[in-house]
Design a protein around this motif. Sequence first.
Motif, PDB file in Angstrom:
ATOM      1  N   ASP B 162      67.033  36.178  49.479  1.00 38.91           N
ATOM      2  CA  ASP B 162      66.281  34.925  49.514  1.00 38.91           C
ATOM      3  C   ASP B 162      64.906  35.234  48.918  1.00 38.91           C
ATOM      4  N   LEU B 163      64.599  34.617  47.761  1.00 38.08           N
ATOM      5  CA  LEU B 163      63.387  34.927  47.016  1.00 38.08           C
ATOM      6  C   LEU B 163      62.136  34.832  47.896  1.00 38.08           C
ATOM      7  N   LYS B 164      62.115  33.799  48.756  1.00 36.85           N
ATOM      8  CA  LYS B 164      60.933  33.557  49.577  1.00 36.85           C
ATOM      9  C   LYS B 164      60.763  34.661  50.633  1.00 36.85           C
ATOM     10  N   ASP B 209      53.988  38.327  39.021  1.00 35.47           N
ATOM     11  CA  ASP B 209      55.131  37.916  38.186  1.00 35.47           C
ATOM     12  C   ASP B 209      54.649  37.501  36.798  1.00 35.47           C
ATOM     13  N   PRO B 233      64.003  39.160  41.074  1.00 37.75           N
ATOM     14  CA  PRO B 233      63.483  37.794  41.057  1.00 37.75           C
ATOM     15  C   PRO B 233      62.043  37.755  40.547  1.00 37.75           C
ATOM     16  N   ASN B 234      61.680  36.666  39.861  1.00 37.85           N
ATOM     17  CA  ASN B 234      60.343  36.530  39.268  1.00 37.85           C
ATOM     18  C   ASN B 234      60.031  35.042  39.139  1.00 37.85           C
ATOM     19  N   ALA B 235      58.823  34.637  39.544  1.00 35.66           N
ATOM     20  CA  ALA B 235      58.469  33.209  39.575  1.00 35.66           C
ATOM     21  C   ALA B 235      58.501  32.580  38.190  1.00 35.66           C
ATOM     22  N   ARG B 237      60.523  33.404  35.704  1.00 32.46           N
ATOM     23  CA  ARG B 237      61.929  33.165  35.379  1.00 32.46           C
ATOM     24  C   ARG B 237      62.438  31.940  36.135  1.00 32.46           C
ATOM     25  N   GLU B 238      61.881  31.668  37.305  1.00 36.16           N
ATOM     26  CA  GLU B 238      62.342  30.564  38.146  1.00 36.16           C
ATOM     27  C   GLU B 238      61.685  29.234  37.759  1.00 36.16           C
ATOM     28  N   LEU B 239      60.349  29.247  37.526  1.00 33.60           N
ATOM     29  CA  LEU B 239      59.587  27.997  37.364  1.00 33.60           C
ATOM     30  C   LEU B 239      59.103  27.758  35.939  1.00 33.60           C
TER      31      LEU B 239
END
Lengths: 289, 289
Positions: B162-164, B209, B233-235, B237-239
């Motif tokens: 879970d990224l968070k 990130d 995971p990287n913000a 890449r996500e947002l």
Amino acid sequence: MDLQKRIERNLERAVTYATAGGNPSIMCEALKYAVFPGGARIRPRLCLAVALAAGDNAPSASDAAATAIELLHCASLVHDDLPCFDNADIRRGKPSLHTAFGETTAVLAGDALIVLAFETIARECLATPDRIGPLIGVISRAVGMPHGIIAGQAWEAEDKIDLKVYHRAKTSSLFIGATTAGAIAAGVDPQNWYRLGEALGDAFQVADDLRDCAADPDEIGKPCGQDAAHDRPNAVRELGLGGAIQRLQDLVGEAAASIPDCHGSDMLKQLILGEAKRLVPKNLATVAA
Amino acid sequence: MDLQKRIERNLERAVTYATAGGNPSIMCEALKYAVFPGGARIRPRLCLAVALAAGDNAPSASDAAATAIELLHCASLVHDDLPCFDNADIRRGKPSLHTAFGETTAVLAGDALIVLAFETIARECLATPDRIGPLIGVISRAVGMPHGIIAGQAWEAEDKIDLKVYHRAKTSSLFIGATTAGAIAAGVDPQNWYRLGEALGDAFQVADDLRDCAADPDEIGKPCGQDAAHDRPNAVRELGLGGAIQRLQDLVGEAAASIPDCHGSDMLKQLILGEAKRLVPKNLATVAA
């Protein structure tokens, strides 16, 4: 409750905190694997035995101290087994932690156990908050730089090494930590309990050297001959087999003689003389008798 | 005395204790190498800034807390750079510790820094011994299992992540440790300072990130693109780039708004808004403006 039950119950309690919900599950398994089932739990037994001899007037403090000392010992074993140290495949008769879980998890598990040790003292000594600082003081000195077990491991990287300084740091320091922390937990002067830890630690190091040279690997649950293989100092290489056994017996005698007068001193003396017999590998018991 | 001088002076003092006479000298060099010269010292600055805003009525306690937090951060960098983790050759613009001293010394140096962190609190808080337990409580939770930075690193070994939860453990936890320890050191309620650490930690993770995706490696003193290379995971890449920058700015605003009323709250608010500008890599500053 006997010592062994107290120790296991409190280790369970500490590991339960560290593995509470919302955790990374592989690491939780690794922490349990590092701590259970244990070895002889000799250091926390010593810590509790000193506290009991001195009256044990704050059992939650002595439990926390004993737990912290064993967690730190477990951490040192996990890191000491890593490929870049002893590269040991077997520990306590089962695959070493990095063999079972990988190196990354082994490095982190050791780190987590060190943190958990100090956290346990801070959390469990609420009834005697004035003992938290002194306990963490003696225990951190016993494991850290410049004279604790980490320093002992670090000496192995040096060209010039003083055998006595090396053994004092690598082995005796945590025994001194165990006796002095037991004293602090019971509210008595730790200085009076320093020599007991020191002499027992020195005795244990000689016993470890004897086991490494002469024991049956099945009896001790790990490979023998590691000191010669890594060209590390060893009392048997220095004093011969008979000389090393004599040195072990002298040290145990000094340890028993150092116990200060207190209501439990006779009990503690008997315990130490009894435990010392277990230090000599079985196949050398006739030599030692 | 300005914050930076206080921090360096107290780190020097702690490392001097750990490298006192009769020590293994290579390890002493390694400890100094791990701590000096430092990075931005952002976590101890935050810890001291909170303590000052809240009155800083026991400077030896806030100094000890800030020192411990930075030592633990340095330890995490040393272990995180190891071949079995990120296998990073460069840190803070110079060879990583294991590249300079070898893996064995790097593992032990990290261990020694963890121990030294807790030892420093026990040793330096003699004037406010009642704050030792609470300080070690919040700091050990910030670094250990199940929710501290060690847990964050351990999440990287899990299949489901879970990224968070991962970011909270790996990065935000030590910022929360910094603000709550600063509060405890100054004798005020740490709960009121939790959200500040949490929001700043989240902001710092987004900034990290951004740097990993888009910075100039020379500016940040370590290689870029590590998250993509290790499929972490990287913000960004996500947002997306714009979304990540917006998220960073929102979090800094929330952090500033969370500061409780106290005699130094305005000063602290300005400090945080000023520091936040440094979080965005230089080559993205026009995007962020």
